[in-house]
Design a protein around this motif. Sequence first.
Motif, PDB file in Angstrom:
ATOM      1  N   ALA A   1      -0.650  -5.451  -7.639  1.00 42.80           N
ATOM      2  CA  ALA A   1      -1.524  -4.695  -6.738  1.00 42.80           C
ATOM      3  C   ALA A   1      -1.471  -3.201  -7.052  1.00 42.80           C
ATOM      4  O   ALA A   1      -2.517  -2.528  -7.152  1.00 42.80           O
ATOM      5  CB  ALA A   1      -1.130  -4.956  -5.281  1.00 42.80           C
TER       6      ALA A   1
ATOM      7  N   LEU B   1      -4.367  -0.781  -8.880  1.00 45.69           N
ATOM      8  CA  LEU B   1      -4.921   0.430  -8.276  1.00 45.69           C
ATOM      9  C   LEU B   1      -4.845   1.617  -9.227  1.00 45.69           C
ATOM     10  O   LEU B   1      -5.713   2.506  -9.211  1.00 45.69           O
ATOM     11  CB  LEU B   1      -4.175   0.752  -6.974  1.00 45.69           C
ATOM     12  CG  LEU B   1      -4.453  -0.188  -5.787  1.00 45.69           C
ATOM     13  CD1 LEU B   1      -3.527   0.138  -4.632  1.00 45.69           C
ATOM     14  CD2 LEU B   1      -5.913  -0.063  -5.353  1.00 45.69           C
TER      15      LEU B   1
ATOM     16  N   TRP C   1      -8.591  -2.500  -7.114  1.00 42.34           N
ATOM     17  CA  TRP C   1      -8.169  -3.195  -5.886  1.00 42.34           C
ATOM     18  C   TRP C   1      -8.405  -4.709  -5.963  1.00 42.34           C
ATOM     19  O   TRP C   1      -7.825  -5.471  -5.195  1.00 42.34           O
ATOM     20  CB  TRP C   1      -8.936  -2.643  -4.678  1.00 42.34           C
ATOM     21  CG  TRP C   1     -10.387  -2.386  -4.922  1.00 42.34           C
ATOM     22  CD1 TRP C   1     -10.954  -1.208  -5.274  1.00 42.34           C
ATOM     23  CD2 TRP C   1     -11.463  -3.349  -4.868  1.00 42.34           C
ATOM     24  NE1 TRP C   1     -12.319  -1.338  -5.430  1.00 42.34           N
ATOM     25  CE2 TRP C   1     -12.648  -2.649  -5.181  1.00 42.34           C
ATOM     26  CE3 TRP C   1     -11.538  -4.689  -4.576  1.00 42.34           C
ATOM     27  CZ2 TRP C   1     -13.897  -3.278  -5.209  1.00 42.34           C
ATOM     28  CZ3 TRP C   1     -12.772  -5.311  -4.604  1.00 42.34           C
ATOM     29  CH2 TRP C   1     -13.932  -4.614  -4.930  1.00 42.34           C
TER      30      TRP C   1
ATOM     31  N   TRP D   1      -7.294  -6.723  -8.061  1.00 39.76           N
ATOM     32  CA  TRP D   1      -6.050  -7.408  -8.409  1.00 39.76           C
ATOM     33  C   TRP D   1      -5.230  -7.772  -7.169  1.00 39.76           C
ATOM     34  O   TRP D   1      -4.372  -8.664  -7.221  1.00 39.76           O
ATOM     35  CB  TRP D   1      -5.220  -6.538  -9.338  1.00 39.76           C
ATOM     36  CG  TRP D   1      -5.857  -6.323 -10.671  1.00 39.76           C
ATOM     37  CD1 TRP D   1      -6.556  -5.226 -11.087  1.00 39.76           C
ATOM     38  CD2 TRP D   1      -5.861  -7.237 -11.770  1.00 39.76           C
ATOM     39  NE1 TRP D   1      -7.019  -5.380 -12.367  1.00 39.76           N
ATOM     40  CE2 TRP D   1      -6.596  -6.625 -12.826  1.00 39.76           C
ATOM     41  CE3 TRP D   1      -5.331  -8.508 -11.979  1.00 39.76           C
ATOM     42  CZ2 TRP D   1      -6.793  -7.235 -14.055  1.00 39.76           C
ATOM     43  CZ3 TRP D   1      -5.529  -9.113 -13.212  1.00 39.76           C
ATOM     44  CH2 TRP D   1      -6.255  -8.495 -14.226  1.00 39.76           C
ATOM     45  N   ALA D   2      -5.487  -7.087  -6.080  1.00 41.45           N
ATOM     46  CA  ALA D   2      -4.760  -7.398  -4.838  1.00 41.45           C
ATOM     47  C   ALA D   2      -5.120  -8.783  -4.300  1.00 41.45           C
ATOM     48  O   ALA D   2      -4.384  -9.335  -3.472  1.00 41.45           O
ATOM     49  CB  ALA D   2      -5.041  -6.337  -3.783  1.00 41.45           C
TER      50      ALA D   2
ATOM     51  N   SER E   1      -2.404 -10.794  -5.284  1.00 38.68           N
ATOM     52  CA  SER E   1      -1.246 -10.517  -4.431  1.00 38.68           C
ATOM     53  C   SER E   1      -1.349 -11.262  -3.116  1.00 38.68           C
ATOM     54  O   SER E   1      -0.347 -11.805  -2.598  1.00 38.68           O
ATOM     55  CB  SER E   1      -1.144  -9.013  -4.174  1.00 38.68           C
ATOM     56  OG  SER E   1      -1.064  -8.290  -5.381  1.00 38.68           O
TER      57      SER E   1
ATOM     58  N   VAL F   1       1.526  -1.977   0.256  1.00 36.08           N
ATOM     59  CA  VAL F   1       0.403  -1.803  -0.665  1.00 36.08           C
ATOM     60  C   VAL F   1      -0.439  -0.600  -0.265  1.00 36.08           C
ATOM     61  O   VAL F   1      -0.840   0.207  -1.113  1.00 36.08           O
ATOM     62  CB  VAL F   1      -0.458  -3.085  -0.711  1.00 36.08           C
ATOM     63  CG1 VAL F   1      -1.762  -2.839  -1.465  1.00 36.08           C
ATOM     64  CG2 VAL F   1       0.320  -4.212  -1.372  1.00 36.08           C
TER      65      VAL F   1
ATOM     66  N   GLY G   1      -0.130   2.588  -2.501  1.00 36.47           N
ATOM     67  CA  GLY G   1      -1.434   2.716  -3.144  1.00 36.47           C
ATOM     68  C   GLY G   1      -2.053   4.082  -2.896  1.00 36.47           C
ATOM     69  O   GLY G   1      -2.665   4.680  -3.805  1.00 36.47           O
TER      70      GLY G   1
ATOM     71  N   GLY H   1      -9.880   2.258  -2.382  1.00 43.82           N
ATOM     72  CA  GLY H   1      -9.169   1.269  -3.186  1.00 43.82           C
ATOM     73  C   GLY H   1      -7.925   0.743  -2.495  1.00 43.82           C
ATOM     74  O   GLY H   1      -7.755  -0.475  -2.357  1.00 43.82           O
ATOM     75  N   PRO H   2      -6.997   1.635  -2.047  1.00 46.20           N
ATOM     76  CA  PRO H   2      -5.812   1.143  -1.346  1.00 46.20           C
ATOM     77  C   PRO H   2      -6.137   0.376  -0.067  1.00 46.20           C
ATOM     78  O   PRO H   2      -5.460  -0.605   0.264  1.00 46.20           O
ATOM     79  CB  PRO H   2      -5.036   2.431  -1.041  1.00 46.20           C
ATOM     80  CG  PRO H   2      -5.457   3.381  -2.097  1.00 46.20           C
ATOM     81  CD  PRO H   2      -6.898   3.073  -2.357  1.00 46.20           C
TER      82      PRO H   2
ATOM     83  N   ALA I   1      -7.316  -3.056  -1.108  1.00 50.51           N
ATOM     84  CA  ALA I   1      -6.174  -3.816  -1.608  1.00 50.51           C
ATOM     85  C   ALA I   1      -5.311  -4.323  -0.446  1.00 50.51           C
ATOM     86  O   ALA I   1      -4.890  -5.486  -0.425  1.00 50.51           O
ATOM     87  CB  ALA I   1      -5.340  -2.944  -2.552  1.00 50.51           C
TER      88      ALA I   1
ATOM     89  N   TYR J   1      -7.094  -7.230   1.232  1.00 48.55           N
ATOM     90  CA  TYR J   1      -6.932  -8.495   0.510  1.00 48.55           C
ATOM     91  C   TYR J   1      -5.551  -9.098   0.752  1.00 48.55           C
ATOM     92  O   TYR J   1      -5.405 -10.291   0.981  1.00 48.55           O
ATOM     93  CB  TYR J   1      -7.145  -8.285  -0.986  1.00 48.55           C
ATOM     94  CG  TYR J   1      -8.586  -8.379  -1.405  1.00 48.55           C
ATOM     95  CD1 TYR J   1      -9.364  -9.476  -1.056  1.00 48.55           C
ATOM     96  CD2 TYR J   1      -9.170  -7.367  -2.170  1.00 48.55           C
ATOM     97  CE1 TYR J   1     -10.689  -9.556  -1.448  1.00 48.55           C
ATOM     98  CE2 TYR J   1     -10.490  -7.445  -2.567  1.00 48.55           C
ATOM     99  CZ  TYR J   1     -11.250  -8.548  -2.189  1.00 48.55           C
ATOM    100  OH  TYR J   1     -12.550  -8.635  -2.567  1.00 48.55           O
TER     101      TYR J   1
END
Length: 393
Positions: free
Chosen positions: A95, A99, A106, A108-109, A112, A139, A143, A161-162, A165, A168
């Motif tokens: 994650a 970022l 994001w 990729w989260a 996670s 995160v 992030g 983005g954070p 993430a 998610y």
Amino acid sequence: MDTSPLAGAEERKVRAARRFGRIGLVITLLWLLTVPAFVIWTGLPEAVFGWPLLALYLAALGLHVWRIREHVSSLGRGASAPFMAAAAAVALAIALLGLASAWAGWIWALVSGVLLGDIVSGLRARWIVVWIGAAAAAVLGLGLLISANIDFGVPAAWWVGPALAAFYVATMWVLDVERLWWLKAVTDLDDSRRAAAELATARERLRLADDLHDILGHALEVVAFKSELATRLLPADTARARTEMEEVQRVARESLSEVRALVRDTRSTDLVTELAGARAVLDTAGVVLTVRGDPETVGPTARNVLGRVLREAMTNVLRHAEPSHCTIDIEVADGGARLEVVNDGALPANGTDPGTGLAALSRYLDEHAGRLDAGPGPGGTFRLDAVLPGAAR
């Protein structure tokens, strides 16, 4: 085991629920494959991020597949401590590295969040809340620190983005846990249904054994007694012996009819009928019978129950006593019914097998919310007392 069409339909539904539950787990795996597709569509990250992300992604897939295999073999079991540690490290790393790799990192989260579902599945609710809250906060906080120092050339990307993430991570775990919860609920309900069916079968077998004992035990005692009496009468009183043997035939035929009725589940043991039979048997044996109370005043349900009690009582009188007098008291009071049978001439036990009749009778009365008291009394007597509440009328 229940083999009725209804049971077959339930079995098919359970198999379908399990099949769809496992398909749902596979669909979660397919969701993970959308991550690299999205990354390729938006533009591959630099090599410094790409290769570590690929390694972490493959590790996440391996961990997820491992957890699915655990669920298939032992549904509902919590994850081991090494798995939780490894999955948590991979989930956090992918994650945060995502970022840092690009403005759309994001995505990729999502991986996670799925790994977080693998971690918390099988845990208690309060620990699930702790894990989800801690993971989302980690995160989001880390992030923001990472995105604040990187310029992606996209307005508000440093916090969007954070935030995505963390969203998610805080929501994707539901995909696994919800499907596993429903799958485990279906499995547990099916196990309960099977256990209930087996218990019902065992109870039915016990009831059938008790009824067969009730029918055949009484009939064979009467047959044995009258056959012995006919043997003693021969050749001095041929006419009386013939009468007794005809009575043996009648009892045998009636017993056969009752066994057939038991198979059809239509057998009835009416107190009035059983009392008339008790009079005939005891009169033949030369036992003085005293009856107090009117069986006609007893309600239909209680009359059937007490009829069985009287039959077992007469069986015990013939088998375990040499009586000269027997008293039957029938009482109806406060909406309930009571039957008491007392006979003299009770034989000492002397280590002989007491049989199963009274134990079966006690269970039978328990099923009808009644009570049975039986045991020896003073002066070589034996007393059997059965009480039924008003609800059994």
